[in-house]
Design a protein around this motif. Structure first.
Motif, PDB file in Angstrom:
ATOM      1  N   ALA A 187       0.836  -1.077  -0.165  1.00 56.03           N
ATOM      2  CA  ALA A 187       0.219  -0.015   0.022  1.00 56.03           C
ATOM      3  C   ALA A 187       0.934   1.154  -0.025  1.00 56.03           C
ATOM      4  O   ALA A 187       1.817   1.330   0.092  1.00 56.03           O
ATOM      5  N   ARG A 188       0.240   2.223  -0.015  1.00 51.05           N
ATOM      6  CA  ARG A 188       0.902   3.581  -0.039  1.00 51.05           C
ATOM      7  C   ARG A 188       0.459   4.247   1.345  1.00 51.05           C
ATOM      8  O   ARG A 188      -0.787   4.337   1.735  1.00 51.05           O
ATOM      9  N   CYS A 189       1.355   4.641   2.130  1.00 51.06           N
ATOM     10  CA  CYS A 189       1.018   5.199   3.426  1.00 51.06           C
ATOM     11  C   CYS A 189       1.311   6.462   3.756  1.00 51.06           C
ATOM     12  O   CYS A 189       2.148   7.170   3.130  1.00 51.06           O
ATOM     13  N   PHE A 190       0.499   7.465   4.644  1.00 52.56           N
ATOM     14  CA  PHE A 190       0.925   8.642   4.717  1.00 52.56           C
ATOM     15  C   PHE A 190       0.926   8.902   6.438  1.00 52.56           C
ATOM     16  O   PHE A 190       0.028   8.290   6.989  1.00 52.56           O
ATOM     17  N   THR A 191       1.861   9.390   7.068  1.00 51.81           N
ATOM     18  CA  THR A 191       1.532   9.770   8.358  1.00 51.81           C
ATOM     19  C   THR A 191       2.158  11.235   8.694  1.00 51.81           C
ATOM     20  O   THR A 191       3.169  11.534   7.773  1.00 51.81           O
ATOM     21  N   SER A 192       1.425  12.030   9.463  1.00 54.09           N
ATOM     22  CA  SER A 192       2.062  13.477   9.762  1.00 54.09           C
ATOM     23  C   SER A 192       3.589  13.545  10.135  1.00 54.09           C
ATOM     24  O   SER A 192       4.170  14.337   9.644  1.00 54.09           O
ATOM     25  N   ALA A 233       9.873  -0.582   6.409  1.00 56.51           N
ATOM     26  CA  ALA A 233      11.214  -0.652   6.932  1.00 56.51           C
ATOM     27  C   ALA A 233      11.875   0.819   7.407  1.00 56.51           C
ATOM     28  O   ALA A 233      11.418   1.779   6.729  1.00 56.51           O
ATOM     29  N   GLY A 234      12.331   1.061   8.369  1.00 58.89           N
ATOM     30  CA  GLY A 234      12.732   2.056   9.057  1.00 58.89           C
ATOM     31  C   GLY A 234      11.670   3.194   9.447  1.00 58.89           C
ATOM     32  O   GLY A 234      11.799   4.273   9.874  1.00 58.89           O
ATOM     33  N   LYS A 235      10.377   2.758   9.618  1.00 56.03           N
ATOM     34  CA  LYS A 235       9.164   3.592   9.931  1.00 56.03           C
ATOM     35  C   LYS A 235       8.407   2.537  11.328  1.00 56.03           C
ATOM     36  O   LYS A 235       8.624   1.677  11.342  1.00 56.03           O
ATOM     37  N   PRO A 236       7.667   3.607  12.035  1.00 55.52           N
ATOM     38  CA  PRO A 236       7.353   2.803  13.260  1.00 55.52           C
ATOM     39  C   PRO A 236       6.068   1.905  12.480  1.00 55.52           C
ATOM     40  O   PRO A 236       5.371   2.554  11.668  1.00 55.52           O
ATOM     41  N   THR A 237       5.821   1.011  13.200  1.00 52.71           N
ATOM     42  CA  THR A 237       4.379   0.258  12.890  1.00 52.71           C
ATOM     43  C   THR A 237       3.349   0.874  13.664  1.00 52.71           C
ATOM     44  O   THR A 237       3.469   1.139  14.832  1.00 52.71           O
ATOM     45  N   MET A 238       2.365   1.330  12.845  1.00 47.70           N
ATOM     46  CA  MET A 238       1.010   1.992  13.265  1.00 47.70           C
ATOM     47  C   MET A 238       0.042   0.916  13.602  1.00 47.70           C
ATOM     48  O   MET A 238      -0.232   0.369  12.319  1.00 47.70           O
ATOM     49  N   ILE A 239      -0.789   1.149  14.631  1.00 45.96           N
ATOM     50  CA  ILE A 239      -1.688   0.026  14.656  1.00 45.96           C
ATOM     51  C   ILE A 239      -3.056   0.961  14.924  1.00 45.96           C
ATOM     52  O   ILE A 239      -3.114   1.649  15.947  1.00 45.96           O
ATOM     53  N   LEU A 240      -4.292   0.890  14.381  1.00 43.48           N
ATOM     54  CA  LEU A 240      -5.446   1.444  14.877  1.00 43.48           C
ATOM     55  C   LEU A 240      -6.373   0.243  15.018  1.00 43.48           C
ATOM     56  O   LEU A 240      -6.792  -0.631  14.086  1.00 43.48           O
ATOM     57  N   ALA A 293     -13.202  14.027   4.414  1.00 41.51           N
ATOM     58  CA  ALA A 293     -12.786  14.482   2.924  1.00 41.51           C
ATOM     59  C   ALA A 293     -11.856  13.162   2.333  1.00 41.51           C
ATOM     60  O   ALA A 293     -12.042  13.227   1.202  1.00 41.51           O
ATOM     61  N   ASP A 294     -11.413  12.461   2.901  1.00 36.87           N
ATOM     62  CA  ASP A 294     -10.616  11.061   2.638  1.00 36.87           C
ATOM     63  C   ASP A 294     -10.852  10.087   3.523  1.00 36.87           C
ATOM     64  O   ASP A 294     -10.348   9.960   4.367  1.00 36.87           O
ATOM     65  N   LYS A 295     -11.791   9.167   2.915  1.00 36.90           N
ATOM     66  CA  LYS A 295     -11.964   8.186   4.070  1.00 36.90           C
ATOM     67  C   LYS A 295     -10.797   7.002   3.994  1.00 36.90           C
ATOM     68  O   LYS A 295     -10.914   6.018   5.081  1.00 36.90           O
ATOM     69  N   ALA A 296      -9.790   7.187   3.242  1.00 41.97           N
ATOM     70  CA  ALA A 296      -8.474   6.428   3.372  1.00 41.97           C
ATOM     71  C   ALA A 296      -7.734   7.067   4.772  1.00 41.97           C
ATOM     72  O   ALA A 296      -6.768   6.446   5.098  1.00 41.97           O
ATOM     73  N   CYS A 297      -8.169   8.203   5.310  1.00 38.32           N
ATOM     74  CA  CYS A 297      -7.414   8.945   6.435  1.00 38.32           C
ATOM     75  C   CYS A 297      -8.182   8.850   7.537  1.00 38.32           C
ATOM     76  O   CYS A 297      -9.277   8.721   7.815  1.00 38.32           O
ATOM     77  N   TRP A 298      -7.383   8.761   8.828  1.00 35.39           N
ATOM     78  CA  TRP A 298      -7.717   8.845  10.157  1.00 35.39           C
ATOM     79  C   TRP A 298      -7.135  10.191  10.878  1.00 35.39           C
ATOM     80  O   TRP A 298      -5.724  10.118  10.775  1.00 35.39           O
ATOM     81  N   THR A 351      -2.896  14.781  14.200  1.00 42.87           N
ATOM     82  CA  THR A 351      -1.756  14.046  13.500  1.00 42.87           C
ATOM     83  C   THR A 351      -2.918  13.217  12.573  1.00 42.87           C
ATOM     84  O   THR A 351      -3.835  12.754  12.856  1.00 42.87           O
ATOM     85  N   LYS A 352      -2.230  12.679  11.362  1.00 42.80           N
ATOM     86  CA  LYS A 352      -3.010  12.081  10.372  1.00 42.80           C
ATOM     87  C   LYS A 352      -2.402  10.611  10.153  1.00 42.80           C
ATOM     88  O   LYS A 352      -1.271  10.653   9.865  1.00 42.80           O
ATOM     89  N   ILE A 353      -3.296   9.577   9.806  1.00 43.42           N
ATOM     90  CA  ILE A 353      -2.497   8.401   9.237  1.00 43.42           C
ATOM     91  C   ILE A 353      -3.583   8.083   8.167  1.00 43.42           C
ATOM     92  O   ILE A 353      -4.650   8.016   8.296  1.00 43.42           O
ATOM     93  N   CYS A 354      -2.952   7.620   7.022  1.00 43.75           N
ATOM     94  CA  CYS A 354      -3.491   7.595   5.682  1.00 43.75           C
ATOM     95  C   CYS A 354      -3.049   6.364   5.189  1.00 43.75           C
ATOM     96  O   CYS A 354      -1.791   6.147   5.054  1.00 43.75           O
ATOM     97  N   VAL A 355      -3.834   5.466   4.366  1.00 40.37           N
ATOM     98  CA  VAL A 355      -3.502   4.222   3.702  1.00 40.37           C
ATOM     99  C   VAL A 355      -4.361   4.001   2.392  1.00 40.37           C
ATOM    100  O   VAL A 355      -5.508   3.898   2.476  1.00 40.37           O
ATOM    101  N   TRP A 356      -3.472   3.966   1.460  1.00 38.16           N
ATOM    102  CA  TRP A 356      -4.179   3.867  -0.121  1.00 38.16           C
ATOM    103  C   TRP A 356      -3.560   2.809  -0.612  1.00 38.16           C
ATOM    104  O   TRP A 356      -2.694   2.212  -0.546  1.00 38.16           O
TER     105      TRP A 356
END
Length: 111
Positions: free
Chosen positions: A28-33, A56-63, A94-99, A106-111
């Protein structure tokens, strides 16, 4: 019990076991603030839509979603320990892929 009957029961339990397992990770493609946009692994963790993203190199985010449209977050910064993130994450209209976090914005998005 006949062999056919036993085979049918065995197939039922195998199918049930496989269906009960969490889905495998998908690209997937992710975005975090904090980290911007990056390639990630996305995995659904329950039937409510809770999920985990890692790279790799990023924190694992769990929602963990409960109730629908509301999630609580944790992050693992490579320590093997999940750290609770303050506030609630709300589904972005505005974007249902984002929380979006209601306390920190802060924002977490996954596309």
């Amino acid at each position: 019990m006949s062999i056919i009957m036993r085979s049918g029961i065995s197939l039922f339990f195998i199918a049930w076991f496989v269906a009960a397992q969490p889905a495998s990770a998908k690209q997937a493609r992710c975005f975090t603030s904090d980290d911007g946009e990056y390639e990630c692994e996305f995995k659904i963790t329950d039937n409510k839509g809770s999920f985990e993203v890692s790279a790799a190199g990023k924190p694992t985010m769990i929602l963990v979603i409960d109730p629908p449209g509301v999630a609580y977050g944790w992050a693992n910064f490579g320590t093997g320990r999940n750290v609770f993130l303050p506030g609630k994450y709300l589904r972005d209209d505005a974007d249902k892929a984002c929380w979006v976090n209601d306390e920190t914005n802060t924002k977490i998005c996954v596309w």
